[in-house]
Design a protein around this motif. Structure first.
Motif, PDB file in Angstrom:
ATOM      1  N   GLN A 128      -3.927  -5.055 -48.745  1.00  0.00           N
ATOM      2  CA  GLN A 128      -3.854  -5.076 -50.213  1.00  0.00           C
ATOM      3  C   GLN A 128      -5.202  -4.751 -50.848  1.00  0.00           C
ATOM      4  O   GLN A 128      -5.271  -4.162 -51.924  1.00  0.00           O
ATOM      5  N   ALA A 166       4.879  -1.212 -36.772  1.00  0.00           N
ATOM      6  CA  ALA A 166       5.453  -1.966 -35.640  1.00  0.00           C
ATOM      7  C   ALA A 166       6.925  -2.188 -35.949  1.00  0.00           C
ATOM      8  O   ALA A 166       7.263  -2.733 -36.997  1.00  0.00           O
ATOM      9  N   ILE A 220      -7.669 -14.745 -49.265  1.00  0.00           N
ATOM     10  CA  ILE A 220      -8.344 -14.100 -48.139  1.00  0.00           C
ATOM     11  C   ILE A 220      -9.063 -15.137 -47.278  1.00  0.00           C
ATOM     12  O   ILE A 220      -8.993 -15.112 -46.046  1.00  0.00           O
ATOM     13  N   TYR A 255      -7.231  -2.877 -54.843  1.00  0.00           N
ATOM     14  CA  TYR A 255      -8.426  -3.202 -55.643  1.00  0.00           C
ATOM     15  C   TYR A 255      -9.745  -2.974 -54.894  1.00  0.00           C
ATOM     16  O   TYR A 255     -10.613  -3.836 -54.879  1.00  0.00           O
ATOM     17  N   ALA A 301      -7.072 -10.343 -42.935  1.00  0.00           N
ATOM     18  CA  ALA A 301      -6.772 -11.317 -41.868  1.00  0.00           C
ATOM     19  C   ALA A 301      -6.704 -10.612 -40.521  1.00  0.00           C
ATOM     20  O   ALA A 301      -7.251 -11.098 -39.514  1.00  0.00           O
ATOM     21  N   ASP A 340      -1.234  -0.559 -38.059  1.00  0.00           N
ATOM     22  CA  ASP A 340      -0.909  -0.725 -39.487  1.00  0.00           C
ATOM     23  C   ASP A 340      -0.145   0.497 -39.989  1.00  0.00           C
ATOM     24  O   ASP A 340      -0.478   1.637 -39.676  1.00  0.00           O
ATOM     25  N   ALA A 341       0.847   0.205 -40.809  1.00  0.00           N
ATOM     26  CA  ALA A 341       1.692   1.270 -41.357  1.00  0.00           C
ATOM     27  C   ALA A 341       0.921   2.169 -42.324  1.00  0.00           C
ATOM     28  O   ALA A 341       1.263   3.342 -42.490  1.00  0.00           O
ATOM     29  N   ASP A 359     -14.504 -15.041 -54.489  1.00  0.00           N
ATOM     30  CA  ASP A 359     -14.250 -16.295 -53.769  1.00  0.00           C
ATOM     31  C   ASP A 359     -14.243 -16.110 -52.257  1.00  0.00           C
ATOM     32  O   ASP A 359     -13.497 -16.757 -51.534  1.00  0.00           O
ATOM     33  N   GLY A 405      -1.066  -5.412 -38.566  1.00  0.00           N
ATOM     34  CA  GLY A 405      -1.545  -5.497 -39.950  1.00  0.00           C
ATOM     35  C   GLY A 405      -3.062  -5.460 -39.982  1.00  0.00           C
ATOM     36  O   GLY A 405      -3.718  -6.353 -39.438  1.00  0.00           O
ATOM     37  N   ASP A 412      -1.523 -13.875 -45.447  1.00  0.00           N
ATOM     38  CA  ASP A 412      -0.510 -14.045 -46.502  1.00  0.00           C
ATOM     39  C   ASP A 412       0.902 -14.225 -45.980  1.00  0.00           C
ATOM     40  O   ASP A 412       1.749 -14.815 -46.649  1.00  0.00           O
TER      41      ASP A 412
HETATM   42  C1  LIG Z   1      -4.920  -7.152 -57.525  1.00  0.00           C
HETATM   43  C2  LIG Z   1      -5.165  -8.225 -56.480  1.00  0.00           C
HETATM   44  C3  LIG Z   1      -6.318  -8.991 -56.558  1.00  0.00           C
HETATM   45  C4  LIG Z   1      -6.560 -10.006 -55.608  1.00  0.00           C
HETATM   46  N1  LIG Z   1      -7.715 -10.746 -55.714  1.00  0.00           N
HETATM   47  C5  LIG Z   1      -7.989 -11.690 -54.759  1.00  0.00           C
HETATM   48  C6  LIG Z   1      -9.179 -12.483 -54.815  1.00  0.00           C
HETATM   49  O1  LIG Z   1      -9.984 -12.355 -55.740  1.00  0.00           O
HETATM   50  N2  LIG Z   1      -9.398 -13.391 -53.812  1.00  0.00           N
HETATM   51  C7  LIG Z   1      -8.504 -13.594 -52.781  1.00  0.00           C
HETATM   52  O2  LIG Z   1      -8.773 -14.407 -51.900  1.00  0.00           O
HETATM   53  N3  LIG Z   1      -7.357 -12.875 -52.730  1.00  0.00           N
HETATM   54  C8  LIG Z   1      -7.066 -11.937 -53.679  1.00  0.00           C
HETATM   55  N4  LIG Z   1      -5.899 -11.222 -53.614  1.00  0.00           N
HETATM   56  C9  LIG Z   1      -4.967 -11.511 -52.505  1.00  0.00           C
HETATM   57  C10 LIG Z   1      -5.468 -10.886 -51.202  1.00  0.00           C
HETATM   58  O3  LIG Z   1      -5.595  -9.480 -51.352  1.00  0.00           O
HETATM   59  C11 LIG Z   1      -4.488 -11.219 -50.077  1.00  0.00           C
HETATM   60  O4  LIG Z   1      -4.472 -12.621 -49.919  1.00  0.00           O
HETATM   61  C12 LIG Z   1      -4.958 -10.559 -48.772  1.00  0.00           C
HETATM   62  O5  LIG Z   1      -4.998  -9.148 -48.878  1.00  0.00           O
HETATM   63  C13 LIG Z   1      -4.013 -10.939 -47.643  1.00  0.00           C
HETATM   64  O6  LIG Z   1      -4.526 -10.384 -46.481  1.00  0.00           O
HETATM   65  P1  LIG Z   1      -3.615 -10.154 -45.201  1.00  0.00           P
HETATM   66  O7  LIG Z   1      -4.492  -9.541 -44.177  1.00  0.00           O
HETATM   67  O8  LIG Z   1      -2.892 -11.419 -44.878  1.00  0.00           O
HETATM   68  O9  LIG Z   1      -2.462  -9.133 -45.657  1.00  0.00           O
HETATM   69  P2  LIG Z   1      -2.488  -7.747 -46.428  1.00  0.00           P
HETATM   70  O10 LIG Z   1      -3.760  -7.498 -47.123  1.00  0.00           O
HETATM   71  O11 LIG Z   1      -1.227  -7.713 -47.215  1.00  0.00           O
HETATM   72  O12 LIG Z   1      -2.367  -6.679 -45.246  1.00  0.00           O
HETATM   73  C14 LIG Z   1      -1.200  -6.626 -44.467  1.00  0.00           C
HETATM   74  C15 LIG Z   1      -1.138  -5.289 -43.755  1.00  0.00           C
HETATM   75  O13 LIG Z   1      -0.063  -5.342 -42.810  1.00  0.00           O
HETATM   76  C16 LIG Z   1       0.549  -4.074 -42.762  1.00  0.00           C
HETATM   77  N5  LIG Z   1       1.902  -4.222 -42.205  1.00  0.00           N
HETATM   78  C17 LIG Z   1       2.887  -5.015 -42.656  1.00  0.00           C
HETATM   79  N6  LIG Z   1       3.970  -4.907 -41.857  1.00  0.00           N
HETATM   80  C18 LIG Z   1       3.641  -4.027 -40.872  1.00  0.00           C
HETATM   81  C19 LIG Z   1       4.322  -3.496 -39.743  1.00  0.00           C
HETATM   82  N7  LIG Z   1       5.596  -3.857 -39.429  1.00  0.00           N
HETATM   83  N8  LIG Z   1       3.685  -2.602 -38.960  1.00  0.00           N
HETATM   84  C20 LIG Z   1       2.400  -2.208 -39.258  1.00  0.00           C
HETATM   85  N9  LIG Z   1       1.723  -2.683 -40.308  1.00  0.00           N
HETATM   86  C21 LIG Z   1       2.321  -3.576 -41.104  1.00  0.00           C
HETATM   87  C22 LIG Z   1       0.514  -3.591 -44.203  1.00  0.00           C
HETATM   88  O14 LIG Z   1       0.614  -2.169 -44.249  1.00  0.00           O
HETATM   89  C23 LIG Z   1      -0.846  -4.111 -44.680  1.00  0.00           C
HETATM   90  O15 LIG Z   1      -1.857  -3.143 -44.540  1.00  0.00           O
HETATM   91  C24 LIG Z   1      -5.608 -10.236 -54.557  1.00  0.00           C
HETATM   92  C25 LIG Z   1      -4.457  -9.453 -54.470  1.00  0.00           C
HETATM   93  C26 LIG Z   1      -4.227  -8.443 -55.420  1.00  0.00           C
HETATM   94  C27 LIG Z   1      -2.976  -7.615 -55.292  1.00  0.00           C
END
Ligand SMILES: Cc1cc2nc3c(=O)[nH]c(=O)nc-3n(C[C@H](O)[C@H](O)[C@H](O)COP(=O)(O)OP(=O)(O)OC[C@H]3O[C@@H](n4cnc5c(N)ncnc54)[C@H](O)[C@@H]3O)c2cc1C
Length: 336
Positions: A52, A97, A302, A57, A25, A44-45, A64, A21, A291
């Motif tokens: 996200q 994956a 985030i 966005y 994070a 990453d897929a 924050d 991913g 997440d």
């Molecule tokens: C419109 C919107 C506004 C937001 N605004 C805020 C904000 O202001 N502040 C804030 O803190 N948060 C905000 N968030 C939330 C924030 O975007 C998420 O908390 C954050 O993106 C999580 O990060 P992450 O790295 O855990 O996962 P993600 O960003 O979800 O990334 C996960 C990645 O893993 C990949 N993946 C999943 N499974 C597999 C697999 N089996 N093989 C390969 N790849 C895989 C996916 O393709 C993806 O790219 C917002 C969300 C949205 C939708």
């Protein structure tokens, strides 16, 4: 976004840490693994890094993130890539994956959708909400990447064009607002007359030159190699309008799916991975952050994902090398 610092065509890879991913994070985990002197790959897929943030966005200001009163989504991801770059992570984009096993030495062995096998001392799953797939615009499928797109990673790609945006959520309205100053024309088409987008965005779009068509659907997409025009069917009076269009952006939302991960023997509770305070899962050598994790009091932001990524990598580093401390030392000590 530049992930070309390192990529790989090898069908077999051997790394210390595999991050699944490339969201915020995962990218921060890549930095931390590098900082700990560990060889790291990120799979990453999606085609673009940023999870996200990049998909939904990239142009929005995030308010924050510690130390940044406001940072655009795309700038945050660019900064994370830049921060990890000195450690030369291997980015495997557009690759899911799919399987997890262990070899005789206890290493994790992950199989991917491109037939690659990655052997890693530890895996850190930062899969967010899982692999997310855009809901397709059924009428325009033949034009995918030939005028039809589901994401807007780069506004300038639509400069000077007639743009039709389909959808009624935040992404549709954000993109309409950001493209209006640079496109030749922007039309937003929505099948209902109520929107999921924030009221303030709806007001801004209605106050702009964007044409908003409600109770309307895309009935046909035509072109010759590239989209040239779109038929819009109006539900109430059953009429059809033809619009010139060189870009159609379908912002119809996503389906998210943990997919193959649910078969890896990992404790999953309501589509989240259960972790302990080390961000360890119940499966040996497998950690999680961001997440996707769950524990009492979990907050999905985030900033929280960054902290969990650091915890996961540092605990994994200590598990891989019995002489290594969990505490990495202060980065300030590395200066110069
Ligand atoms: C419109 C919107 C506004 C937001 N605004 C805020 C904000 O202001 N502040 C804030 O803190 N948060 C905000 N968030 C939330 C924030 O975007 C998420 O908390 C954050 O993106 C999580 O990060 P992450 O790295 O855990 O996962 P993600 O960003 O979800 O990334 C996960 C990645 O893993 C990949 N993946 C999943 N499974 C597999 C697999 N089996 N093989 C390969 N790849 C895989 C996916 O393709 C993806 O790219 C917002 C969300 C949205 C939708």
């Amino acid at each position: 976004m530049n992930t070309s610092s390192s990529s790989s065509t090898d069908t077999e890879l051997d790394v210390d840490i595999l991050v699944i991913g490339a969201g915020p994070a995962g990218l921060y985990a890549a930095y931390y693994a590098g900082f700990r002197g560990l060889r790291v790959a990120v799979v990453d897929a999606l085609a673009e890094p940023g999870g996200q943030v990049s998909a939904m966005y990239p142009e929005k200001a995030i308010l924050d993130i510690a130390g940044f009163p406001a940072v655009k989504g795309r700038d945050l991801i660019a900064g994370l890539l830049k921060q990890a770059a000195p450690f030369d992570p291997i980015y495997l984009m557009g690759e899911q994956a799919q399987s997890l096993a262990h070899d005789v030495s206890g290493n994790a062995v992950v199989g991917t959708s491109k037939g690659r096998t990655i052997t890693a001392g530890a895996v850190i799953i930062t899969g967010g909400i899982g692999t997310f797939t855009p809901r397709p615009l059924t009428k325009g499928l033949d034009f995918l990447d030939r005028g039809l797109s589901y994401f807007v990673p780069d506004l300038s790609a639509h400069q000077g064009r007639d743009v039709v945006i389909v959808g009624g959520g935040d992404s549709a309205f954000d993109w309409a607002m950001h493209l209006e100053p640079i496109a030749n024309s922007v039309t937003l088409v929505h099948r209902r007359d109520k929107f999921r987008a924030h009221k303030s965005s709806v007001t801004k779009v209605y106050d702009s030159s964007v044409q908003v068509l409600v109770n309307a659907d895309v009935a046909d997409v035509r072109g010759n190699g590239w989209i040239t025009e779109v038929d819009i069917a109006h539900k109430l009076d059953k009429s059809t309008t033809t619009l010139p269009a060189q870009s159609v952006i379908a912002a119809l939302g996503f389906t998210a799916d943990l997919g193959p991960m649910t078969d890896w023997g990992i404790d999953i509770d309501s589509r989240h991975i259960v972790v302990n305070t080390r961000m360890q899962t119940n499966v040996a050598r497998v950690y999680a952050a961001g997440d996707i994790t769950d524990y009492p009091g979990k907050v999905r932001l985030i900033s929280v994902g960054f902290g969990e990524a650091a915890t996961a990598v540092n605990n994994a580093a200590a598990a891989l090398d019995p002489d290594a401390e969990i505490f990495p030392g202060h980065s300030t000590e590395q200066e110069g």
